[in-house]
Write an enzyme that holds these catalytic residues in place. Structure first.
Site, PDB file in Angstrom:
ATOM      1  N   ASN A  15       0.870  -1.177   0.000  1.00 43.74           N
ATOM      2  CA  ASN A  15       0.000   0.000   0.000  1.00 43.74           C
ATOM      3  C   ASN A  15       0.904   1.224   0.000  1.00 43.74           C
ATOM      4  O   ASN A  15       1.483   1.564   1.022  1.00 43.74           O
ATOM      5  CB  ASN A  15      -0.886  -0.049   1.260  1.00 43.74           C
TER       6      ASN A  15
ATOM      7  N   LYS B 190       0.176   4.267  -0.328  1.00 41.39           N
ATOM      8  CA  LYS B 190      -0.467   5.455   0.280  1.00 41.39           C
ATOM      9  C   LYS B 190      -0.205   6.693  -0.600  1.00 41.39           C
ATOM     10  O   LYS B 190      -0.128   6.566  -1.812  1.00 41.39           O
ATOM     11  CB  LYS B 190       0.026   5.632   1.711  1.00 41.39           C
TER      12      LYS B 190
ATOM     13  N   HIS C 241      -9.550   1.253   4.787  1.00 42.70           N
ATOM     14  CA  HIS C 241      -8.266   1.423   5.484  1.00 42.70           C
ATOM     15  C   HIS C 241      -8.460   2.370   6.681  1.00 42.70           C
ATOM     16  O   HIS C 241      -9.250   3.305   6.613  1.00 42.70           O
ATOM     17  CB  HIS C 241      -7.215   1.994   4.523  1.00 42.70           C
TER      18      HIS C 241
ATOM     19  N   GLU D 143      -6.808   4.729   7.789  1.00 46.73           N
ATOM     20  CA  GLU D 143      -6.609   6.166   7.531  1.00 46.73           C
ATOM     21  C   GLU D 143      -7.850   6.771   6.906  1.00 46.73           C
ATOM     22  O   GLU D 143      -8.163   7.943   7.125  1.00 46.73           O
ATOM     23  CB  GLU D 143      -5.350   6.358   6.659  1.00 46.73           C
TER      24      GLU D 143
ATOM     25  N   GLY E  77       2.260   2.417  10.727  1.00 49.35           N
ATOM     26  CA  GLY E  77       3.197   3.526  10.545  1.00 49.35           C
ATOM     27  C   GLY E  77       3.906   3.939  11.817  1.00 49.35           C
ATOM     28  O   GLY E  77       4.525   4.999  11.875  1.00 49.35           O
TER      29      GLY E  77
HETATM   30  P1  PGA Z   1       2.690   0.368   7.658  1.00 52.33           P
HETATM   31  O1  PGA Z   1       1.245   0.551   7.020  1.00 52.33           O
HETATM   32  O2  PGA Z   1       3.253  -0.912   7.110  1.00 52.33           O
HETATM   33  O3  PGA Z   1       3.480   1.583   7.206  1.00 52.33           O
HETATM   34  O4  PGA Z   1       2.525   0.323   9.136  1.00 52.33           O
HETATM   35  C1  PGA Z   1       0.407  -0.551   6.828  1.00 52.33           C
HETATM   36  C2  PGA Z   1      -0.904  -0.104   6.229  1.00 52.33           C
HETATM   37  O5  PGA Z   1      -1.425   0.939   6.606  1.00 52.33           O
HETATM   38  O6  PGA Z   1      -1.468  -0.799   5.361  1.00 52.33           O
END
Ligand code: PGA
Length: 255
Positions: A9, A11, A95, A97, A173
């Protein structure tokens, strides 16, 4: 036997040059890998150029979101047909977010999942608890409810096309991943819920990814858990060597 599935992902990262370079690097590094399902999910605006970079490879394309209406006056939104037209097989829906920064509700997520499945896209449906919810012993309740509401109205046949991604919000994250035991515990509960709702045969076939600070160093131990069938990878999917290392680790695992 479930085939392991690793999805990147990206983002809101990359640009027109770096997205294509990242895709091309993965194609080069991962060409021999045939026993792991691999997808990357770039920003909408780079889907087509990344699709071209992935063509003739086994790496599939996904989007990070979708809108549930077919077309019309929905300024800024992207439809399922548009994603398919750009070469997408997968779409991430729900997701954290989008739930917590953009305010998406379980109802909206359910509409998106239904539209995606109907259009022939395969949703990667994200669920996961906040730190406060975990601390209050609410993890299972929260995840159970998100799954129930997200999949409402889908037939068992339709649910089969969905990948569930368990992503504890406190691990996304943050560099702080769930321990393999914490991940397994929730994945096992999710599979039990799927079994109770849709039957044992379907539950056994469903792919449940873990997400949240997954990286090369913790890939093997997370994937070694019996109900962890793959990873949804954020930060570490932006570097060819990291994501490629994770896929190679998955390919070498005997599950
Ligand atoms: P991350 O994100 O690996 O940076 O923790 C995972 C995600 O949000 O899919």
């Amino acid at each position: 036997m479930r085939t392991l599935f690793l999805a990147g992902n990206w983002k809101m990262n990359t640009n027109s040059a770096t997205s294509v370079n990242l895709a091309a690097g993965l194609v080069r590094e991962l060409a021999p890998i045939q026993n792991v399902r691999i997808a990357v999910c770039p920003p909408f605006v780079y889907l087509q150029s990344v699709a071209a970079a992935l063509s003739a490879s086994q790496i599939e394309l996904g989007a990070q979101d979708v809108y549930y209406e077919g077309n019309g006056a929905f300024t800024g939104e992207i439809s399922c047909e548009m994603l398919k037209d750009c070469g997408c097989t997968y779409v991430i829906i729900g997701h954290s977010e989008r739930r917590h920064i953009l305010g998406e509700s379980d109802r909206l997520i359910n509409l998106k999942i239904k539209a995606a499945v109907k259009a022939g896209l395969k949703p990667i449906f994200c669920v996961g608890e906040l730190l406060e919810e975990r601390d209050n012993g609410k993890t299972f309740d929260v995840v159970e409810q998100q799954i129930r509401k997200g999949l409402e109205g889908l037939s068992a046949e339709q649910v089969k096309t969905v990948t569930i991604a368990y992503e504890p919000v406190w691990a996304i994250g943050t560099g702080r991943n769930a321990t393999p035991q914490q991940a397994q515990e929730v994945h096992e509960r999710i599979r039990r819920q799927l079994k109770e709702t849709y039957g044992a045969e379907l539950a056994e076939k469903m792919t449940i990814q873990y997400g949240g600070s997954a990286k090369p160093a913790n890939t093997a131990e997370l994937l070694a858990q019996p109900d962890v069938d793959g990873l949804l990878v954020g930060g570490a999917s932006l570097k060819v060597e990291d994501f490629a290392a994770m896929v190679k680790t998955a390919a070498a695992l005997k599950k």
